[in-house]
Design a protein around this motif. Sequence first.
Motif, PDB file in Angstrom:
ATOM      1  N   ARG A  77      48.855  42.307   8.445  1.00 57.12           N
ATOM      2  CA  ARG A  77      49.065  41.833   7.068  1.00 57.12           C
ATOM      3  C   ARG A  77      47.727  41.717   6.332  1.00 57.12           C
ATOM      4  O   ARG A  77      47.650  41.987   5.125  1.00 57.12           O
ATOM      5  N   LYS A 181      55.667  31.519  10.938  1.00 55.61           N
ATOM      6  CA  LYS A 181      56.640  31.984   9.950  1.00 55.61           C
ATOM      7  C   LYS A 181      56.011  33.093   9.110  1.00 55.61           C
ATOM      8  O   LYS A 181      55.460  32.845   8.033  1.00 55.61           O
ATOM      9  N   ASP A 183      57.398  35.509   7.467  1.00 49.91           N
ATOM     10  CA  ASP A 183      58.100  35.904   6.245  1.00 49.91           C
ATOM     11  C   ASP A 183      58.034  34.859   5.154  1.00 49.91           C
ATOM     12  O   ASP A 183      58.628  35.024   4.088  1.00 49.91           O
ATOM     13  N   ARG A 216      54.479  35.700  -0.424  1.00 48.04           N
ATOM     14  CA  ARG A 216      54.888  36.628   0.631  1.00 48.04           C
ATOM     15  C   ARG A 216      53.825  37.715   0.733  1.00 48.04           C
ATOM     16  O   ARG A 216      53.009  37.897  -0.173  1.00 48.04           O
ATOM     17  N   MET A 218      54.114  41.694   1.589  1.00 46.07           N
ATOM     18  CA  MET A 218      54.996  42.815   1.865  1.00 46.07           C
ATOM     19  C   MET A 218      54.222  43.939   2.551  1.00 46.07           C
ATOM     20  O   MET A 218      52.990  43.927   2.614  1.00 46.07           O
ATOM     21  N   ASP A 219      54.950  44.940   3.064  1.00 46.08           N
ATOM     22  CA  ASP A 219      54.299  46.138   3.557  1.00 46.08           C
ATOM     23  C   ASP A 219      53.641  46.871   2.396  1.00 46.08           C
ATOM     24  O   ASP A 219      53.959  46.631   1.226  1.00 46.08           O
TER      25      ASP A 219
END
Length: 605
Positions: A77, A181, A183, A216, A218-219
């Motif tokens: 990430r 966590k 997500d 968040r 994201m990809d």
Amino acid sequence: MKRLFFITRRRLVGRHGPLGPQARSLGCALVLMLVLSFPATAADPLSNPPAAAPGPNASELPLAEAERLYLAEIEHRALTLNKTGFPLFKGAVHDADAARLRQLLAPQFQGRVVDIAEGRGPSNGALSVRRLRPEMEPATTPPPLSRDAFVQYLLKLRNKLGSHPVLEMKLVEFAPVDRGKLDGPWAGTCKFRMTGQSSAGGVAEIFFELGFRLLRVMDADEMTQDKEWIDAIWVLEAYEANAAQTLMADVAKERGINIEKLWDNWKQPPAEASVATGGVFASDIDNDGLTDVLVTDLNGVFLYRRTEEGRFLDVTTEAGLPRNQRSISNVAFADFDNDGWVDLLLQNRLYRNVAGTFDDVTPRSNLNVGNWKYIVGYTVADFDNDGRVDLYVARTSGPRSRYTKVTWFDGPGGPGNMLLRNLGGWKFEDVSEKANARAGRRSVFTTAWLDANSDGWPDVFVINEFGGGVLLVNQRNGRFSERLLSNGPGDFGSMGLAVADINNDGHVDIYTANMFSKSGRRIVNNLAPDAYAPDLMAKMKRFFPGSELYQNLGDLQFNPRGKDLCVRNVGWAYGPAFVDLDNDGFLDIYATSGFMSVDNQEPDG
């Protein structure tokens, strides 16, 4: 962690050229996780174990597979944010596009900023600096800004830098707000820098250390389309610097120093790049009161004599030095025979200065510096006050050395430093043992002599590549006693060193240039609190803080001031120097940064 990073960088050069800094950073992180996967008593997996040695059993790994995958996912990430998310933010700021910047911020976004105009710092005719750190000056932090107000704030600063500013944004800390966590929301810190032409026609730089919270991560493909994912940004540190022109100019060529003759890694294939190409050494070789320069390089030796007009003349051959002697890193200028002319130790050859020319007196000397492939530097001082200059030899473990220990956390051990006492007549006595001057088994990159306790006798500080350095205090009887600067694990990965009295209080202070890894910092900080024993965790916490400045308080007491004096964050540091750049009577620090760049457009650091 220089050894680990070096091996990683070499393996990340593929058939189609070197990978970019982001991929190299991920490689560094993965290597660190590989090392952390082995127990503290296991052999270093990156050393050269015997071919018959069996691999570790999975049951011996101190980190569970789920924990290792968790750390790897964080770094995945982090790479996505560095490679995709931050460029979206930078691009909007660079283009002064308020709409694009606004759509990255959540509706409930809160920004905590500072008014840089309220900052304080040095100012003279050449440079002015304003710096603010809200944690130290909470009154300077105004109420939170909405996303529209934050956009206006940031673009107002950006517009001070002309139409083509250069922006950099680097991730430092990063983790889920709730551990485990992935997500959910994420939080971290980063560095954000803008440079460009000021409105007054000079040059300007605006720097922020920022904390942030993301809703968040994201990809990469989804992140380019995602909106309103930045929840908060707050300023941890800020400064603005303005100058009428760039502070340094390269004048080597016009002054007569031919840099085209020197080795340039950027002009070579990556596989042929060299970590150390030589060095620069200064002394007055002809006693004319002007400082001359010796450059050692992979392409040879170059001695330049300075003229009264400020130019430099290549006098290597006339001075009797070996032009074609290559790959020399260890040099010392000193008057070894007390005749008033500085002599020269060039690697393992000793040259007497005869009125400005050098005569090789190695055959007349018993000088023996041991296996010089482990030597990384010479420093000189008259340690016993007998009127003759002595030689201290710093030695490191070397790659795949027989001195390498078997535990990674303790690090490879060096062969021990050497102290060679000058007996006169070009003769030297090895007093390393009886003087207690070896500094243990540290892997040493450099040393520095200083009078740490103001008693008129030179002491020596020894840095360590894998752990804390040590101060060898001169006992005035031919021996030294060891003293640590801190009670904890000390510095880690010290690559360079400089000593000077920074505040003119009569006490000599110590600056250590240490290795730094942003990915390493994230990995260690994201370990479970009980992942390792407390003493090992304490050592690991020293892997990443960066360089350190130890202020000498007297009576051999030193106070680490690097953080509050803002001299830690210089990246992967090497050879620093103290110099009064603005002639105000106080010494400044010139600190180099970066390990080994393979692209001059993407410098390491």
